[in-house]
Enzyme design. Sequence first.
Site, PDB file in Angstrom:
ATOM      1  N   LYS A  71       6.373 -24.873 140.724  1.00 55.88           N
ATOM      2  CA  LYS A  71       7.599 -23.860 140.826  1.00 55.88           C
ATOM      3  C   LYS A  71       8.068 -23.502 139.626  1.00 55.88           C
ATOM      4  CE  LYS A  71       8.895 -25.851 145.183  1.00 55.88           C
ATOM      5  NZ  LYS A  71      10.076 -26.509 145.885  1.00 55.88           N
ATOM      6  N   ASP A 108      15.093 -22.629 148.113  1.00 55.54           N
ATOM      7  CA  ASP A 108      15.182 -23.846 148.700  1.00 55.54           C
ATOM      8  C   ASP A 108      16.682 -24.040 149.013  1.00 55.54           C
ATOM      9  OD1 ASP A 108      12.591 -24.631 148.734  1.00 55.54           O
ATOM     10  OD2 ASP A 108      12.700 -25.732 146.649  1.00 55.54           O
ATOM     11  N   ALA A 133      19.094 -34.538 140.815  1.00 50.17           N
ATOM     12  CA  ALA A 133      19.242 -33.362 139.813  1.00 50.17           C
ATOM     13  C   ALA A 133      17.763 -32.857 139.568  1.00 50.17           C
ATOM     14  CB  ALA A 133      20.055 -33.642 138.661  1.00 50.17           C
ATOM     15  N   GLY A 135      13.998 -30.865 141.239  1.00 48.30           N
ATOM     16  CA  GLY A 135      13.707 -29.651 141.695  1.00 48.30           C
ATOM     17  C   GLY A 135      14.547 -29.163 143.012  1.00 48.30           C
TER      18      GLY A 135
HETATM   19  P1  NAD Z   1      12.074 -34.710 141.626  1.00 48.52           P
HETATM   20  O1  NAD Z   1      11.081 -35.361 141.131  1.00 48.52           O
HETATM   21  O2  NAD Z   1      12.059 -32.991 140.612  1.00 48.52           O
HETATM   22  O3  NAD Z   1      13.604 -35.014 141.567  1.00 48.52           O
HETATM   23  C1  NAD Z   1      14.023 -36.375 142.098  1.00 48.52           C
HETATM   24  C2  NAD Z   1      15.239 -36.475 141.339  1.00 48.52           C
HETATM   25  O4  NAD Z   1      15.830 -37.573 141.789  1.00 48.52           O
HETATM   26  C3  NAD Z   1      14.794 -36.852 139.944  1.00 48.52           C
HETATM   27  O5  NAD Z   1      15.616 -36.238 138.864  1.00 48.52           O
HETATM   28  C4  NAD Z   1      15.223 -38.516 139.815  1.00 48.52           C
HETATM   29  O6  NAD Z   1      15.786 -38.798 138.520  1.00 48.52           O
HETATM   30  C5  NAD Z   1      16.144 -38.527 140.895  1.00 48.52           C
HETATM   31  N1  NAD Z   1      16.324 -40.078 141.411  1.00 48.52           N
HETATM   32  C6  NAD Z   1      15.264 -40.734 141.971  1.00 48.52           C
HETATM   33  N2  NAD Z   1      15.956 -41.925 142.413  1.00 48.52           N
HETATM   34  C7  NAD Z   1      17.076 -41.823 142.214  1.00 48.52           C
HETATM   35  C8  NAD Z   1      18.174 -42.650 142.594  1.00 48.52           C
HETATM   36  N3  NAD Z   1      18.101 -43.853 143.212  1.00 48.52           N
HETATM   37  N4  NAD Z   1      19.425 -42.265 142.184  1.00 48.52           N
HETATM   38  C9  NAD Z   1      19.608 -41.108 141.906  1.00 48.52           C
HETATM   39  N5  NAD Z   1      18.738 -40.450 141.269  1.00 48.52           N
HETATM   40  C10 NAD Z   1      17.406 -40.475 141.695  1.00 48.52           C
HETATM   41  O7  NAD Z   1      11.713 -34.377 143.246  1.00 48.52           O
HETATM   42  P2  NAD Z   1      11.964 -33.106 144.201  1.00 48.52           P
HETATM   43  O8  NAD Z   1      10.900 -32.158 143.872  1.00 48.52           O
HETATM   44  O9  NAD Z   1      13.253 -32.726 143.949  1.00 48.52           O
HETATM   45  O10 NAD Z   1      11.727 -33.720 145.594  1.00 48.52           O
HETATM   46  C11 NAD Z   1      12.736 -34.835 146.082  1.00 48.52           C
HETATM   47  C12 NAD Z   1      12.368 -34.887 147.494  1.00 48.52           C
HETATM   48  O11 NAD Z   1      12.635 -33.974 148.291  1.00 48.52           O
HETATM   49  C13 NAD Z   1      10.945 -35.594 147.784  1.00 48.52           C
HETATM   50  O12 NAD Z   1      11.003 -36.569 148.483  1.00 48.52           O
HETATM   51  C14 NAD Z   1      10.413 -34.315 148.402  1.00 48.52           C
HETATM   52  O13 NAD Z   1       9.495 -34.673 149.384  1.00 48.52           O
HETATM   53  C15 NAD Z   1      11.652 -33.723 149.120  1.00 48.52           C
HETATM   54  N6  NAD Z   1      11.460 -32.221 149.619  1.00 48.52           N
HETATM   55  C16 NAD Z   1      11.969 -32.069 150.840  1.00 48.52           C
HETATM   56  C17 NAD Z   1      11.978 -30.554 151.166  1.00 48.52           C
HETATM   57  C18 NAD Z   1      12.789 -30.380 152.515  1.00 48.52           C
HETATM   58  O14 NAD Z   1      12.470 -28.828 152.826  1.00 48.52           O
HETATM   59  N7  NAD Z   1      13.262 -31.032 153.247  1.00 48.52           N
HETATM   60  C19 NAD Z   1      11.498 -29.701 150.382  1.00 48.52           C
HETATM   61  C20 NAD Z   1      11.054 -30.098 149.090  1.00 48.52           C
HETATM   62  C21 NAD Z   1      11.122 -31.355 148.670  1.00 48.52           C
END
Ligand code: NAD
Length: 270
Positions: A71, A108, A133, A135
């Site tokens: 991305k 998204d 915060a 993706g």
């Molecule tokens: P990412 O790694 O880019 O971001 C996750 C963030 O969460 C990080 O900044 C991390 O520091 C933070 N984090 C982790 N544990 C934490 C906590 N206990 N408290 C506060 N912050 C915390 O990941 P992403 O790409 O944003 O994906 C996140 C989730 O979204 C994944 O589980 C992914 O499978 C899901 N997702 C869902 C959809 C959908 O359509 N439903 C689409 C894309 C991704």
Amino acid sequence: MIRGTTQLVAIIGSPIAQVKSPENFNAWFDAAGADLAMVPMDVRAGELDACLALLRGWQNLRGCVVTVPYKQAFATRVDALSRRAAALGAVNVVRREADGRLVADMVDGLGFLGAAQAHGFAPAGARAVVVGAGGVGSAIAYALCEAGVGSLALLDVDAGRQARLAAVLRNGFPEVDLQLECASLAGVDLLVNATPVGMGDTGALPLDPALLQTLGATAHVADVVTSPVVTPLLELARTRGCTVQTGPEMAKAQLGHLGVAMGVMPESHA
Ligand code: NAD
């Protein structure tokens, strides 16, 4: 049936076998009687520049969905970005213009917002809390600000990520009351888990249980985690009388936005 006349869209990432978009798009194309098909592309990171060159020259390609881990890499390689994709430095969809130019957007957050609005969440002036915060959290937070929330508490255990996104949001939406902490959830209209916490069978919650006890029944609580469908956070929110929104609901709501962005679905699907 893919024919010589069939126009294509792709979904590009690595790995790719886990994605659900091909089933969803191809079922929609089939039902609509459209001579279109989606193909999955698992592209090696070292070949991304070659991949972009191929996309520009691929004349029966209408566009592509971009997924993990590309991305951000696509955002620096396409020919034009929407304002939000430029601000976030990430894209999840590309439209290929007839002359081969690749124009990208990040939708998204729009899918998330559409799913929330379907539950009755009204963003204008609302008080929102987004945990995560990264993706997905960035895209959701940006879409909430675009939709006119009054205040947004942005939480993340990674202070660097939190500060970077806060800078983007303060720059784009100075009118939104942006906080980087949250002492109580009382009066909050929307709580979003945009972290992977709660995935699998860990039973983990993304926020301190004591803080979650301050959640009021009028809040709408959403999770991005897709497995389990009802996460520990959503289970807790239900016991407090909140409306809940699952990760698969958000994923489903993306389809129309992605299809419209690639120019393969009518505007009414966005
Ligand atoms: P990412 O790694 O880019 O971001 C996750 C963030 O969460 C990080 O900044 C991390 O520091 C933070 N984090 C982790 N544990 C934490 C906590 N206990 N408290 C506060 N912050 C915390 O990941 P992403 O790409 O944003 O994906 C996140 C989730 O979204 C994944 O589980 C992914 O499978 C899901 N997702 C869902 C959809 C959908 O359509 N439903 C689409 C894309 C991704």
